[in-house]
Design a protein around this motif. Structure first.
Motif, mmCIF file in Angstrom:
data_model
loop_
_atom_site.group_PDB
_atom_site.id
_atom_site.type_symbol
_atom_site.label_atom_id
_atom_site.label_comp_id
_atom_site.label_asym_id
_atom_site.label_seq_id
_atom_site.Cartn_x
_atom_site.Cartn_y
_atom_site.Cartn_z
ATOM 1 N N GLU A 74 -8.849 -3.593 -4.086
ATOM 2 C CA GLU A 74 -9.888 -3.534 -3.051
ATOM 3 C C GLU A 74 -9.241 -3.071 -1.755
ATOM 4 O O GLU A 74 -8.041 -3.256 -1.550
ATOM 5 N N LEU A 75 -10.059 -2.439 -0.915
ATOM 6 C CA LEU A 75 -9.517 -1.880 0.318
ATOM 7 C C LEU A 75 -10.052 -2.635 1.524
ATOM 8 O O LEU A 75 -11.231 -2.996 1.575
ATOM 9 N N ARG A 76 -9.140 -2.846 2.493
ATOM 10 C CA ARG A 76 -9.534 -3.471 3.759
ATOM 11 C C ARG A 76 -9.114 -2.561 4.907
ATOM 12 O O ARG A 76 -8.236 -1.709 4.736
ATOM 13 N N VAL A 77 -9.738 -2.744 6.055
ATOM 14 C CA VAL A 77 -9.385 -1.933 7.224
ATOM 15 C C VAL A 77 -7.895 -2.105 7.498
ATOM 16 O O VAL A 77 -7.392 -3.227 7.530
ATOM 17 N N GLY A 78 -7.206 -1.004 7.669
ATOM 18 C CA GLY A 78 -5.770 -1.023 7.940
ATOM 19 C C GLY A 78 -4.918 -0.819 6.696
ATOM 20 O O GLY A 78 -3.717 -0.561 6.822
ATOM 21 N N ASP A 79 -5.502 -0.937 5.507
ATOM 22 C CA ASP A 79 -4.717 -0.820 4.271
ATOM 23 C C ASP A 79 -4.173 0.599 4.073
ATOM 24 O O ASP A 79 -4.872 1.591 4.313
ATOM 25 N N LYS A 80 -2.918 0.638 3.594
ATOM 26 C CA LYS A 80 -2.337 1.910 3.152
ATOM 27 C C LYS A 80 -2.460 1.945 1.639
ATOM 28 O O LYS A 80 -2.251 0.923 0.980
ATOM 29 N N PHE A 81 -2.781 3.095 1.088
ATOM 30 C CA PHE A 81 -2.952 3.171 -0.368
ATOM 31 C C PHE A 81 -2.630 4.580 -0.847
ATOM 32 O O PHE A 81 -2.529 5.525 -0.065
ATOM 33 N N LYS A 82 -2.469 4.670 -2.148
ATOM 34 C CA LYS A 82 -2.168 5.958 -2.771
ATOM 35 C C LYS A 82 -3.403 6.425 -3.529
ATOM 36 O O LYS A 82 -4.021 5.637 -4.253
ATOM 37 N N LEU A 83 -3.769 7.685 -3.337
ATOM 38 C CA LEU A 83 -4.887 8.268 -4.076
ATOM 39 C C LEU A 83 -4.319 9.195 -5.153
ATOM 40 O O LEU A 83 -3.491 10.055 -4.858
ATOM 41 N N THR A 84 -4.755 8.980 -6.377
ATOM 42 C CA THR A 84 -4.369 9.890 -7.460
ATOM 43 C C THR A 84 -5.598 10.708 -7.846
ATOM 44 O O THR A 84 -6.669 10.141 -8.099
ATOM 45 N N TYR A 85 -5.407 12.016 -7.843
ATOM 46 C CA TYR A 85 -6.519 12.943 -8.128
ATOM 47 C C TYR A 85 -6.143 13.813 -9.315
ATOM 48 O O TYR A 85 -5.058 14.404 -9.343
ATOM 49 N N ARG A 86 -7.017 13.835 -10.304
ATOM 50 C CA ARG A 86 -6.798 14.698 -11.471
ATOM 51 C C ARG A 86 -8.083 15.437 -11.793
ATOM 52 O O ARG A 86 -9.157 14.842 -11.788
ATOM 53 N N GLN A 87 -7.947 16.729 -12.102
ATOM 54 C CA GLN A 87 -9.133 17.510 -12.439
ATOM 55 C C GLN A 87 -8.749 18.623 -13.422
ATOM 56 O O GLN A 87 -7.768 19.331 -13.219
ATOM 57 N N LYS A 88 -9.564 18.750 -14.456
ATOM 58 C CA LYS A 88 -9.255 19.704 -15.519
ATOM 59 C C LYS A 88 -10.123 20.950 -15.365
ATOM 60 O O LYS A 88 -11.309 20.843 -15.048
ATOM 61 N N PHE A 89 -9.510 22.107 -15.617
ATOM 62 C CA PHE A 89 -10.265 23.366 -15.585
ATOM 63 C C PHE A 89 -10.811 23.675 -16.971
ATOM 64 O O PHE A 89 -10.088 23.628 -17.967
ATOM 65 N N LYS A 90 -12.112 23.979 -17.025
ATOM 66 C CA LYS A 90 -12.740 24.314 -18.305
ATOM 67 C C LYS A 90 -12.618 25.813 -18.595
ATOM 68 O O LYS A 90 -12.731 26.243 -19.740
ATOM 69 N N GLY A 91 -12.494 26.591 -17.530
ATOM 70 C CA GLY A 91 -12.376 28.045 -17.699
ATOM 71 C C GLY A 91 -11.383 28.594 -16.693
ATOM 72 O O GLY A 91 -10.930 27.868 -15.797
#
Lengths: 141, 198
Positions: free
Chosen positions: B81-98
């Motif tokens: 859960e996130l609170r004001v002031g929190d530092k966090f890591k975002l992981t982003y993954r996305q696959k190409f269909k074409g």
């Protein structure tokens, strides 16, 4: 029908832009002085802890807690004093944005039969220490 | 914690369904205008509504076309859960269909004010975005089956605000993904992030 309503907070340790600031989850204490301009047989005097929004959107309000502090006669020119104490919630924090402001206040309502209610209020800021009330994107970077 | 797509980030299917209804009603106006005594003004009114309906269809087509090239992204944040002031890591993954020539991919952390009010009989909603952090992935060619994977360090600024929702006023934290594909409609998605008071 009117009255002078003066609200004071006890133990204000911090001001933000001249407005008293209180920590979330802390206790807010104070007193209300009421001086009616004419004799009033009031049904109730309420002291409420409320927030409301201001800005572009239609107004939203929240009554967090309400005390019924007095019922009976108030005499013209005779001051009455009432203490109040509320435990503040964790939120919403006070906020000043582009379209939305969130305002906290202690609101006193004198419920008068067959007449318009008399209101008095005192604003305060609900926010953790060290936080700026005005939200500016540039300052966040 | 994996993020779920924002409800206000519409789907192509919903848009098509809405456009279908809209155009069907507009078409009734046009037919009545041309075939009864209601007259040309009635038909013109119907035609203008039909024009708006076609614009909605075109928006739906663009959304659908964007989805042909890339799959919906997966986003995770490193805290439960996130609170004001929190530092966090975002992981982003996305696959190409074409195959796709991507001009850039933009990931944004946004605080969005949303205020709704009545103006006469209309309900109007205005929004204002604070772009807190923006990250761009550079232009590149992607082949079908290829997956982009990126990690970002983010922070909910300590001086900011938690998520707030009341009947007419809302403060939402969003993570947005915008894939700008050359000569192809952009792929845009928004994901709600709940930020609690610290």
């Amino acid at each position: 029908m009117s009255a002078d309503i003066v609200i004071n907070f006890d133990a204000v340790t911090d001001l933000l832009g001249g407005v008293p600031r209180f920590d979330p989850s802390s206790t807010i204490r104070g007193s209300v002085q009421i001086v009616p301009h004419s004799n009033v047989n009031c049904r109730h005097i309420y002291v409420a802890l409320v927030w409301r929004t201001e800005g572009r959107g239609d107004r939203d309000t929240g009554v967090v807690s309400q005390l019924d502090i007095y019922q009976g006669r108030l005499d013209a020119g005779v001051p009455t004093y009432h203490d109040f104490s509320f435990t503040l919630p964790r939120g919403p924090w006070s906020y000043a944005g582009h379209y939305i402001n969130i305002i906290w206040q202690i609101l006193v309502t004198i419920d008068v039969p067959r007449a318009k209610d008399i209101h008095g209020g005192l604003r305060f800021i609900l926010s953790p220490a060290g936080r700026s009330l005005s939200f500016q994107a540039a300052a966040l970077r | 914690m994996q993020l779920t797509r924002s409800k206000s980030s519409g789907s192509a299917a919903a848009l098509f369904f809405f456009a279908l209804l809209w155009n069907a009603i507009s078409l009734v106006f046009v037919v009545i205008g041309f075939t009864t005594d209601a007259g040309i003004p009635f038909a013109l009114c119907g035609l203008s509504f039909l024009g708006i309906g076609l614009l909605i269809v075109s928006a739906g087509v663009r959304m659908m076309m964007a989805s042909w090239k890339v799959a919906d992204p997966d986003l995770w944040i490193s805290l439960p859960e996130l609170r004001v002031g929190d530092k966090f890591k975002l992981t982003y993954r996305q696959k190409f269909k074409g195959r796709a020539n991507v001009n850039h991919i933009t990931l944004k952390l946004v605080l969005r004010e949303s205020a709704t009010y009545q103006r006469g009989t209309d309900t109007v909603t205005v929004t204002h975005d604070y772009d807190i952090k923006e990250s761009h992935l550079p232009a590149r060619h992607y082949n079908a089956g290829e997956t982009i994977s990126q990690e970002l360090d983010l922070q909910i600024p300590p001086s900011s605000m938690h998520t707030f929702k009341s009947r007419h006023n809302e403060l939402r934290w969003l993570l947005t993904v915008d894939v700008d594909i050359a000569d192809w409609p952009d792929f845009e998605r928004a994901y709600d992030v709940t930020v609690l008071p610290s």
